[in-house]
Design an enzyme around this catalytic site. Structure first.
Site, PDB file in Angstrom:
ATOM      1  CG  ASP A   1      -3.210  -3.205   3.678  1.00  0.00           C
ATOM      2  OD1 ASP A   1      -3.641  -4.268   4.165  1.00  0.00           O
ATOM      3  OD2 ASP A   1      -2.386  -2.486   4.260  1.00  0.00           O
TER       4      ASP A   1
ATOM      5  CG  ASP B   1      -4.289  -1.321  15.093  1.00  0.00           C
ATOM      6  OD1 ASP B   1      -3.183  -1.231  15.668  1.00  0.00           O
ATOM      7  OD2 ASP B   1      -4.410  -1.353  13.861  1.00  0.00           O
TER       8      ASP B   1
ATOM      9  CD  GLU C   1      -7.186  -6.530  10.308  1.00  0.00           C
ATOM     10  OE1 GLU C   1      -7.456  -5.329  10.431  1.00  0.00           O
ATOM     11  OE2 GLU C   1      -6.014  -6.957  10.194  1.00  0.00           O
TER      12      GLU C   1
ATOM     13  CD  GLU D   1      -0.706  -3.781  10.896  1.00  0.00           C
ATOM     14  OE1 GLU D   1      -0.797  -2.654  10.391  1.00  0.00           O
ATOM     15  OE2 GLU D   1      -1.647  -4.338  11.471  1.00  0.00           O
TER      16      GLU D   1
ATOM     17  CG  ASN E   1      -2.079   0.939   1.086  1.00  0.00           C
ATOM     18  OD1 ASN E   1      -2.213   1.644   0.084  1.00  0.00           O
ATOM     19  ND2 ASN E   1      -2.936   0.981   2.091  1.00  0.00           N
TER      20      ASN E   1
ATOM     21  NE  ARG F   1      -9.611  -2.232  14.051  1.00  0.00           N
ATOM     22  CZ  ARG F   1      -8.885  -1.646  13.083  1.00  0.00           C
ATOM     23  NH1 ARG F   1      -7.649  -2.056  12.839  1.00  0.00           N
ATOM     24  NH2 ARG F   1      -9.413  -0.705  12.330  1.00  0.00           N
TER      25      ARG F   1
ATOM     26  NE  ARG G   1      -2.748  -7.693  13.545  1.00  0.00           N
ATOM     27  CZ  ARG G   1      -3.652  -7.631  12.597  1.00  0.00           C
ATOM     28  NH1 ARG G   1      -4.320  -8.703  12.224  1.00  0.00           N
ATOM     29  NH2 ARG G   1      -3.904  -6.491  11.980  1.00  0.00           N
TER      30      ARG G   1
ATOM     31  CD1 TRP H   1      -2.111   8.214  10.337  1.00  0.00           C
ATOM     32  CD2 TRP H   1      -1.700   6.244   9.370  1.00  0.00           C
ATOM     33  NE1 TRP H   1      -3.281   7.780   9.761  1.00  0.00           N
ATOM     34  CE2 TRP H   1      -3.053   6.557   9.164  1.00  0.00           C
ATOM     35  CE3 TRP H   1      -1.216   5.066   8.838  1.00  0.00           C
ATOM     36  CZ2 TRP H   1      -3.934   5.740   8.444  1.00  0.00           C
ATOM     37  CZ3 TRP H   1      -2.077   4.239   8.140  1.00  0.00           C
ATOM     38  CH2 TRP H   1      -3.428   4.575   7.935  1.00  0.00           C
TER      39      TRP H   1
ATOM     40  CG  HIS I   1      -2.301  -6.933   8.124  1.00  0.00           C
ATOM     41  ND1 HIS I   1      -2.823  -5.927   8.910  1.00  0.00           N
ATOM     42  CD2 HIS I   1      -2.012  -6.353   6.935  1.00  0.00           C
ATOM     43  CE1 HIS I   1      -2.844  -4.800   8.233  1.00  0.00           C
ATOM     44  NE2 HIS I   1      -2.370  -5.031   7.021  1.00  0.00           N
TER      45      HIS I   1
ATOM     46  CG  HIS J   1      -2.051   2.002  13.157  1.00  0.00           C
ATOM     47  ND1 HIS J   1      -1.734   2.885  12.168  1.00  0.00           N
ATOM     48  CD2 HIS J   1      -2.382   0.841  12.526  1.00  0.00           C
ATOM     49  CE1 HIS J   1      -1.880   2.307  10.991  1.00  0.00           C
ATOM     50  NE2 HIS J   1      -2.285   1.050  11.193  1.00  0.00           N
TER      51      HIS J   1
ATOM     52  CE1 TYR K   1      -5.500   1.926  10.381  1.00  0.00           C
ATOM     53  CE2 TYR K   1      -5.735   1.467  12.724  1.00  0.00           C
ATOM     54  CZ  TYR K   1      -5.674   1.026  11.421  1.00  0.00           C
ATOM     55  OH  TYR K   1      -5.816  -0.306  11.157  1.00  0.00           O
TER      56      TYR K   1
ATOM     57  CG  HIS L   1     -11.755  -3.291  10.969  1.00  0.00           C
ATOM     58  ND1 HIS L   1     -10.828  -2.742  10.099  1.00  0.00           N
ATOM     59  CD2 HIS L   1     -11.191  -4.427  11.426  1.00  0.00           C
ATOM     60  CE1 HIS L   1      -9.769  -3.528  10.029  1.00  0.00           C
ATOM     61  NE2 HIS L   1      -9.969  -4.565  10.825  1.00  0.00           N
TER      62      HIS L   1
ATOM     63  CD  GLU M   1      -3.623  -4.832  15.021  1.00  0.00           C
ATOM     64  OE1 GLU M   1      -3.140  -4.616  13.892  1.00  0.00           O
ATOM     65  OE2 GLU M   1      -4.843  -4.972  15.218  1.00  0.00           O
TER      66      GLU M   1
END
Length: 409
Positions: free
Chosen positions: A323, A217, A346, A269, A37, A147, A290, A409, A319, A219, A159, A122, A243
């Site tokens: 994406d 998550d 997921e 991930e 991605n 999640r 992950r 991010w 993951h 992130h 995010y 999600h 996560e």
């Protein structure tokens, strides 16, 4: 049987995907996912300019030998571009082997260890009412594990919150990467996040009770001590996992997190090889792997890392947002169905346009996924449909703190 062609396709049905198609002299084809991605063309060029010609004339059944050749002969090993390229080859060869054997890939990996694969969805919201509506919607769709991501007061865009407009003004639903020539800038405040998030999980538990497995998550946005603080604060709400609580590069930081919280941890991930997991698995610093087949080199290494993790009672949590193309996702389902130490998958549903390009045999029934029993991976690539969705440049967003510092991010 010999490989006679290796073609690379870049298509953008709702988002960009890179797909490799390998053809044999007997007319059997296999497909693999090489999507990275925001850097899709780098992988496409690596495949077209450096890998495709190396496959011509090779025996497609020599999956392990081909994997080792592509990994070791380049000398400059690892990294997401290299490993996504190798992953596409590996998946395509497993797809061919399954078609030749007239068996789904999971049968070639030892057969099914379960009837289906528990999945999580999600849910997100800009406030508690919209978050609760999202959770109810996912439960109605059949998800049994959820999640939870939420907007944070004082932060404009976060995010994972689908209903919250990102900096580009678009929604996160299928693709957080904004179309255009430069990534969108978002803001971040860790203190506000740590203060707000436990109150959200308290409200969710009060509304939906203690039985639904809840995930979150982080992130990669916290330091180890911040992650430890959050994990401890979330303990009363019995998370299935926390996560990516801290940047994965600092693996020893997970020791500090582990010392302070019993909240289960999932990470990996953005990892590319089994070596990235070696310390974390050996010292039992995580509970769930992950890794993504697409970024990890394919089916072959994913199975190997899970066999290693099994020695330490660590389970899978691959993951699986959008994406990962339906090809890479199917590859993970076949591995998940075969391994003993499966945990959860997921599952973020692809758009209708994506499902037109990638025709799948996968099913999602009553909260459980299954890759289907078609020979190979069970995904067919519609080249005509793919051609109607040309590549569009896109970048994932990035964060800055209130003082202007670039942040994770």
């Amino acid at each position: 049987m010999k490989i006679v062609a290796a073609e690379v396709f870049v298509t953008s049905p709702s988002r960009n995907f890179v797909t490799l198609k390998i053809t044999t002299d007997e007319g059997i084809t296999g497909i693999g996912d090489a999507t990275l991605n925001g850097r899709e063309l780098a992988v496409a060029a690596y495949l077209k300019e450096h890998v495709a010609q190396l496959l011509i004339g090779k025996d497609p059944h020599m999956i392990e030998d081909t994997w080792q050749f592509l990994y070791r002969s380049s000398y400059w090993r690892r990294g997401p571009v290299t490993m996504a390229s190798i992953a596409a080859v590996d998946m395509a060869l497993w797809d061919i082997k399954g078609k030749v054997a007239n068996l789904p890939v999971y049968q070639l990996l030892g057969g099914a260890s379960r009837r289906g694969l528990r999945a999580y969805g999600h849910a997100s919201g800009t406030d508690l009412p919209s978050l609760f509506d999202s959770i109810r919607h996912h439960l109605e769709l059949g998800y049994k594990s959820i999640r939870v991501q939420t907007a944070i007061p004082g932060i404009k865009a976060v995010y994972g919150v689908a209903a919250q407009a990102q900096a580009s003004g678009e929604r996160y639903d299928y693709e957080p990467a904004g179309r255009g020539a430069f990534p969108q800038e978002e803001d971040w405040d860790t203190r506000a996040y740590l203060k707000h998030l436990p109150t959200v999980f308290e409200a969710v538990r009060n509304e939906f009770g203690p039985d639904i497995p809840l995930l979150h998550d982080g992130h990669h946005r916290m330091t180890p001590i911040q992650a430890a603080k959050l994990g401890k604060a979330l303990e009363p709400y019995d998370l299935f996992w926390l996560e990516d609580c801290t940047p994965a590069e600092n693996q020893e930081g997970l020791r500090l997190v582990r010392q302070h919280t019993t909240t289960p941890l999932a990470i990996g991930e953005i990892f590319n090889t089994v070596w990235d997991f070696q310390l974390l698995i050996r010292e039992q610093l995580i509970d769930y792997v992950r890794a993504a087949s697409t970024h990890f080199g394919g089916i072959s290494p994913l199975k190997k890392v899970m066999d290693y993790a099994a020695q330490y009672q660590i389970k899978s949590g691959f993951h699986g947002p959008t994406d990962i193309s339906p090809v890479g996702f199917a590859a993970q389902l076949h591995v998940g169905l075969a391994i003993h130490n499966y945990g959860i998958q997921e599952y973020m549903q692809h758009s209708d346009a994506t499902n037109t390009v990638f025709e799948q045999s996968m099913t999602f029934i009553d909260g459980y996924l299954h890759p289907g029993d078609k020979p190979g991976l069970g995904v067919e690539f519609n080249e005509e449909a793919a051609a109607s969705f040309p590549y569009q440049q896109a970048y994932l967003p990035y964060n800055r703190l209130i003082d202007g510092t670039v942040h994770d991010w």
